[in-house]
Design an enzyme around this catalytic site. Sequence first.
Site, PDB file in Angstrom:
ATOM      1  N   GLY A  13       0.820  -1.206   0.000  1.00  0.00           N
ATOM      2  CA  GLY A  13       0.000   0.000   0.000  1.00  0.00           C
ATOM      3  C   GLY A  13       0.851   1.251   0.000  1.00  0.00           C
ATOM      4  CB  ALA A  14       4.351   1.570  -0.689  1.00  0.00           C
ATOM      5  CG  ASP A  64      -5.847  -8.557  -4.480  1.00  0.00           C
ATOM      6  OD1 ASP A  64      -5.991  -8.074  -3.332  1.00  0.00           O
ATOM      7  OD2 ASP A  64      -6.779  -9.132  -5.087  1.00  0.00           O
ATOM      8  CB  VAL A  65      -2.471  -7.501   0.500  1.00  0.00           C
ATOM      9  CG1 VAL A  65      -1.231  -6.690   0.147  1.00  0.00           C
ATOM     10  CG2 VAL A  65      -3.654  -6.596   0.802  1.00  0.00           C
ATOM     11  CG  ASN A  91       0.861   1.231   4.909  1.00  0.00           C
ATOM     12  OD1 ASN A  91       0.614   1.930   5.900  1.00  0.00           O
ATOM     13  ND2 ASN A  91       0.510   1.596   3.688  1.00  0.00           N
ATOM     14  CB  SER A 143      -6.055   2.595  12.812  1.00  0.00           C
ATOM     15  OG  SER A 143      -6.769   3.809  13.009  1.00  0.00           O
ATOM     16  CE1 TYR A 157      -8.911   1.395   8.496  1.00  0.00           C
ATOM     17  CE2 TYR A 157      -9.531   2.539  10.509  1.00  0.00           C
ATOM     18  CZ  TYR A 157      -8.593   2.248   9.540  1.00  0.00           C
ATOM     19  OH  TYR A 157      -7.333   2.784   9.625  1.00  0.00           O
ATOM     20  CB  ALA A 159     -13.983  -5.133  13.509  1.00  0.00           C
ATOM     21  CE  LYS A 161      -6.309  -1.133   9.657  1.00  0.00           C
ATOM     22  NZ  LYS A 161      -5.004  -1.047   8.995  1.00  0.00           N
TER      23      LYS A 161
END
Length: 258
Positions: A13-14, A64-65, A91, A143, A157, A159, A161
Amino acid sequence: MFDLTNKNVIVTGATKGIGYGIAAVFATAGANVAVAARSLHDLDTAVAGLDGLGSGKIIGVSVDVADPRSCQAMAEAAVDAFGGIDVLCANAGIFPEAPLATMTPDDLATVLDVNVKGTVYSVQACLEALTRSGAGRVIITSSITGPVTGFPGWSHYGASKAAQLGFMRTAAIELAAKHITVNAILPGNILTEGLQEMGEDYIAGMARSIPAGTLGTPEDIGHLAAFLASDEARYLTGQSIVVDGGQILPESLDAVAG
């Protein structure tokens, strides 16, 4: 700046936001950096922007992670280009808004696939190379939302993190014998493209709730990641570190009004 010369790093995600900030700090510190993301166009732009910041090599890798085979191909590309992997910055993440009352199964599955499964798949794919490194580092971008705070519209989201931290703690135990550390960074409100899209009123409101009086930058997260990747951080594992300018500290806005 920690000397990361010749360290081989993957940042997922860089191409934008926090991921790009992390990649920029590593590149400046002399590391070889594999910038990993889905968009080929964004990869080309990011690699061009990072090239020349330091002495290391910069490559772009499409991934695609949420797909374990794609993560494996990412790891193989980094090993082919650099000879190994010393640091994985997991990330990649998404944060689409979905109020609980209208959230669909697909909404939930998409966030969990990228944010949780994507973290696990990325670590699994890089595990053999990280072990060969002899001093492997896994750095997860979590986060404050979920593990510490909440925000309407982002229950899925939050949940995801929080789930990353559960994964981190057990992974840190399992991988300690392989001399791999696993830690997480919990950013607060960082001034990224995503937050800028939420408008100036939102940004100003967030800044008023932060004791430091301003939002952080992607590089603020990158500097902590550089420390966690350094030799000096060898005895630090299984930890979640908040980087938020004190955002989670006040009981109310009255506490920071002065």
